[in-house]
Design an enzyme around this catalytic site. Structure first.
Site, PDB file in Angstrom:
ATOM      1  N   ARG A   1       0.800  -1.273  -0.048  1.00 53.27           N
ATOM      2  CA  ARG A   1       0.058   0.145   0.008  1.00 53.27           C
ATOM      3  C   ARG A   1       0.867   1.355   0.060  1.00 53.27           C
ATOM      4  O   ARG A   1       0.247   2.171   0.511  1.00 53.27           O
ATOM      5  CB  ARG A   1      -1.074   0.080   1.225  1.00 53.27           C
ATOM      6  CG  ARG A   1      -1.941  -1.085   1.312  1.00 53.27           C
ATOM      7  CD  ARG A   1      -2.996  -1.187   2.386  1.00 53.27           C
ATOM      8  NE  ARG A   1      -4.063  -2.035   2.118  1.00 53.27           N
ATOM      9  CZ  ARG A   1      -4.726  -2.305   3.362  1.00 53.27           C
ATOM     10  NH1 ARG A   1      -4.831  -1.834   4.287  1.00 53.27           N
ATOM     11  NH2 ARG A   1      -5.666  -3.418   3.148  1.00 53.27           N
TER      12      ARG A   1
ATOM     13  N   ARG B   1      -2.553   6.171  -0.063  1.00 48.12           N
ATOM     14  CA  ARG B   1      -2.950   5.928   1.238  1.00 48.12           C
ATOM     15  C   ARG B   1      -2.317   7.189   2.199  1.00 48.12           C
ATOM     16  O   ARG B   1      -3.022   8.225   2.171  1.00 48.12           O
ATOM     17  CB  ARG B   1      -2.043   4.789   1.912  1.00 48.12           C
ATOM     18  CG  ARG B   1      -2.478   3.505   1.351  1.00 48.12           C
ATOM     19  CD  ARG B   1      -3.895   3.113   1.742  1.00 48.12           C
ATOM     20  NE  ARG B   1      -3.791   2.255   3.260  1.00 48.12           N
ATOM     21  CZ  ARG B   1      -4.906   1.752   3.715  1.00 48.12           C
ATOM     22  NH1 ARG B   1      -5.898   1.920   2.982  1.00 48.12           N
ATOM     23  NH2 ARG B   1      -4.961   1.596   4.692  1.00 48.12           N
TER      24      ARG B   1
ATOM     25  N   ARG C   1      -5.940  12.426  -6.547  1.00 48.41           N
ATOM     26  CA  ARG C   1      -7.084  11.524  -6.601  1.00 48.41           C
ATOM     27  C   ARG C   1      -8.253  12.351  -6.145  1.00 48.41           C
ATOM     28  O   ARG C   1      -9.387  11.837  -5.854  1.00 48.41           O
ATOM     29  CB  ARG C   1      -6.968  10.311  -5.624  1.00 48.41           C
ATOM     30  CG  ARG C   1      -7.101   8.828  -6.535  1.00 48.41           C
ATOM     31  CD  ARG C   1      -7.371   7.839  -5.635  1.00 48.41           C
ATOM     32  NE  ARG C   1      -8.747   7.698  -5.544  1.00 48.41           N
ATOM     33  CZ  ARG C   1      -9.670   7.260  -4.403  1.00 48.41           C
ATOM     34  NH1 ARG C   1      -8.790   6.581  -3.529  1.00 48.41           N
ATOM     35  NH2 ARG C   1     -10.726   7.216  -4.481  1.00 48.41           N
TER      36      ARG C   1
ATOM     37  N   ASP D   1      -6.652  -2.306  -7.180  1.00 49.22           N
ATOM     38  CA  ASP D   1      -7.300  -2.894  -5.973  1.00 49.22           C
ATOM     39  C   ASP D   1      -7.756  -4.452  -6.426  1.00 49.22           C
ATOM     40  O   ASP D   1      -7.937  -4.569  -7.532  1.00 49.22           O
ATOM     41  CB  ASP D   1      -8.838  -1.907  -5.838  1.00 49.22           C
ATOM     42  CG  ASP D   1      -9.456  -2.364  -4.657  1.00 49.22           C
ATOM     43  OD1 ASP D   1      -9.162  -1.975  -3.521  1.00 49.22           O
ATOM     44  OD2 ASP D   1     -10.288  -3.548  -4.476  1.00 49.22           O
TER      45      ASP D   1
ATOM     46  N   TYR E   1     -15.272 -11.831  -0.225  1.00 45.94           N
ATOM     47  CA  TYR E   1     -16.083 -10.530  -0.765  1.00 45.94           C
ATOM     48  C   TYR E   1     -17.404 -10.909  -1.386  1.00 45.94           C
ATOM     49  O   TYR E   1     -18.393 -10.321  -1.370  1.00 45.94           O
ATOM     50  CB  TYR E   1     -15.144  -9.682  -1.366  1.00 45.94           C
ATOM     51  CG  TYR E   1     -14.313  -8.851  -0.780  1.00 45.94           C
ATOM     52  CD1 TYR E   1     -14.616  -7.681   0.306  1.00 45.94           C
ATOM     53  CD2 TYR E   1     -12.908  -9.075  -0.793  1.00 45.94           C
ATOM     54  CE1 TYR E   1     -13.883  -7.096   1.161  1.00 45.94           C
ATOM     55  CE2 TYR E   1     -11.875  -8.204  -0.250  1.00 45.94           C
ATOM     56  CZ  TYR E   1     -12.373  -7.159   0.913  1.00 45.94           C
ATOM     57  OH  TYR E   1     -11.570  -6.441   1.551  1.00 45.94           O
TER      58      TYR E   1
END
Length: 402
Positions: free
Chosen positions: A85, A89, A98, A134, A209
């Site tokens: 990551r 972050r 972003r 992701d 998920y």
């Protein structure tokens, strides 16, 4: 480990030295081989069949990097460092570029992905870049109705819990993720001799998920399906293994020098359940990309009791979280594997002296490893001071320089 080489093997192509033993393609598992999935660029050789050690020109430029040498268990000039990551972050420059762009949309903009991936390399001077994306991107690409909700994570509108639901998961094609190929082409041109790590979510974590409909503390629906309908569970993970393998192949063919399989939730399982219900699917993914000759890294959280099995699944490098010392992790994994890790991310909120002392403990535990890539025991936290990460990279490089 900096003075050790993990054995010898047959010469590599591209004029490189011999590969260490223990770094060949792994045996076929469940009838899957490295050429069972279609290739989109033909970069792997005649007949579109990947061949061990054969690399693109972009990958050849990174071959002698400290990161790839450590993955191959060869002597290195210093212990290489990168952070899970690291792209995004905590970086203010990431938050700026972003701003106002949803997470999944940002993963599909090649120019934005390139910029975000490069930011930690510029700032921290890490030894490898990790592709910004992701783990649910390939699921979105095949039409799964999902979104990444801020503060929650991936949320699936219609969970997968029946055989009819499984039929909704179609195959992934390179054209579905053309933006990945474009972004990696841009990145490898910018990175030069710095390796790019591609990644994907492991079948178990993707299944969790899909079955739960989002993040879960207890994975009750997932385990109920795994125990209650083992054939449907096996078919679900097999389908996800094929999707994941294709996603990794796209990244390797575009120029990624290594790949990491993230199994974020698999620490919820006992070893016997992992071996019976998860290992075959993870092994299928690793076997599918074995012929490319790029290092394969396997990481999960809370997986101290699973480390040996995760290596057995086909990883060349096993990631270790902060709960198990690296020398003990090496005993559990066994010979023939490099290790990656494993500073507790929370340590970076302490003083510089504490960070250095805890880093010394890890480097001491790693001194007899066949290969070691320094990393955190999990990902960078959003509130982490970027300067603390930069200082950590510099400290490890200086402390381990030959």
């Amino acid at each position: 480990m900096r003075g050790r080489v993990g054995g010898t093997g047959p010469p590599c192509r591209e004029g490189h030295p011999a590969r260490p033993s223990g770094f060949p393609p792994h045996a076929k598992i469940r009838g899957v081989s490295a050429n069972d999935l279609p290739l989109s660029h033909g970069a792997a050789g005649a007949g579109n069949t990947p061949s061990t050690g054969q690399q693109t020109d972009k990958q050849s430029r990174t071959y002698d990097s400290a990161f790839l040498k450590a993955c191959r268990r060869e002597p290195v000039p210093h212990t290489p460092v990168w952070f899970m990551r690291q792209a995004g972050r905590s970086l203010p420059e990431y938050l700026k570029v972003r701003e106002g762009i949803p997470m999944l949309e940002s993963c599909m903009r090649p120019e934005l992905v390139t910029e975000i991936t490069l930011q930690p390399v510029r700032r921290h001077k890490v030894d490898a870049a990790i592709y910004f994306s992701d783990i649910v991107v390939p699921l979105k690409a095949i039409g799964v109705d999902l979104d990444i909700k801020p503060g929650v994570g991936p949320v699936v509108a219609d969970p997968i819990r029946t055989r009819a639901d499984l039929a909704r998961l179609r195959d992934l094609t390179p054209e579905d993720v053309h933006y990945v190929t474009e972004a990696i082409g841009m990145l490898t041109g910018e990175l030069g001799d710095t390796p790019l790590i591609g990644f994907a979510g492991a079948p178990f974590t993707l299944a969790s998920y899909l079955v739960e409909g989002g993040p879960s503390r207890n994975h009750e629906h997932t385990k109920a399906l795994m125990y209650g309908d083992p054939q449907l569970w096996a078919d679900l993970l097999d389908r996800l293994a094929e999707i994941t393998a294709t996603f990794l192949k796209v990244q390797i063919e575009a120029g990624a020098s290594a790949v990491q399989l993230f199994d974020s939730w698999v620490g919820a399982l006992a070893p016997a359940d992992y071996r019976r219900s998860v290992l075959p699917a993870s092994a299928k993914v690793f076997d599918a990309v074995a012929g490319y000759g790029v290092p394969r890294i396997h990481f999960g959280v809370g997986t101290g009791e699973l480390l040996g099995l995760m290596g057995e699944a086909g990883a060349d490098v096993v990631g270790v979280d902060w709960r198990v010392p690296l020398d003990e992790a090496a005993r559990r994994v066994g010979p023939g594997k490099a290790l990656q890790g494993n500073l507790d991310p929370a340590v970076l909120f302490a003083s510089r002296q504490v960070v250095e002392a805890k880093t010394d403990e890890i480097l001491t535990a790693a001194k007899d490893l066949e290969g070691h890539v320094f990393n955190l025991g999990h990902g960078v936290m959003p509130s982490m001071d970027p300067d603390a990460l930069s200082r950590l990279v510099e400290y490890v490089h200086t402390r381990t320089a030959v």
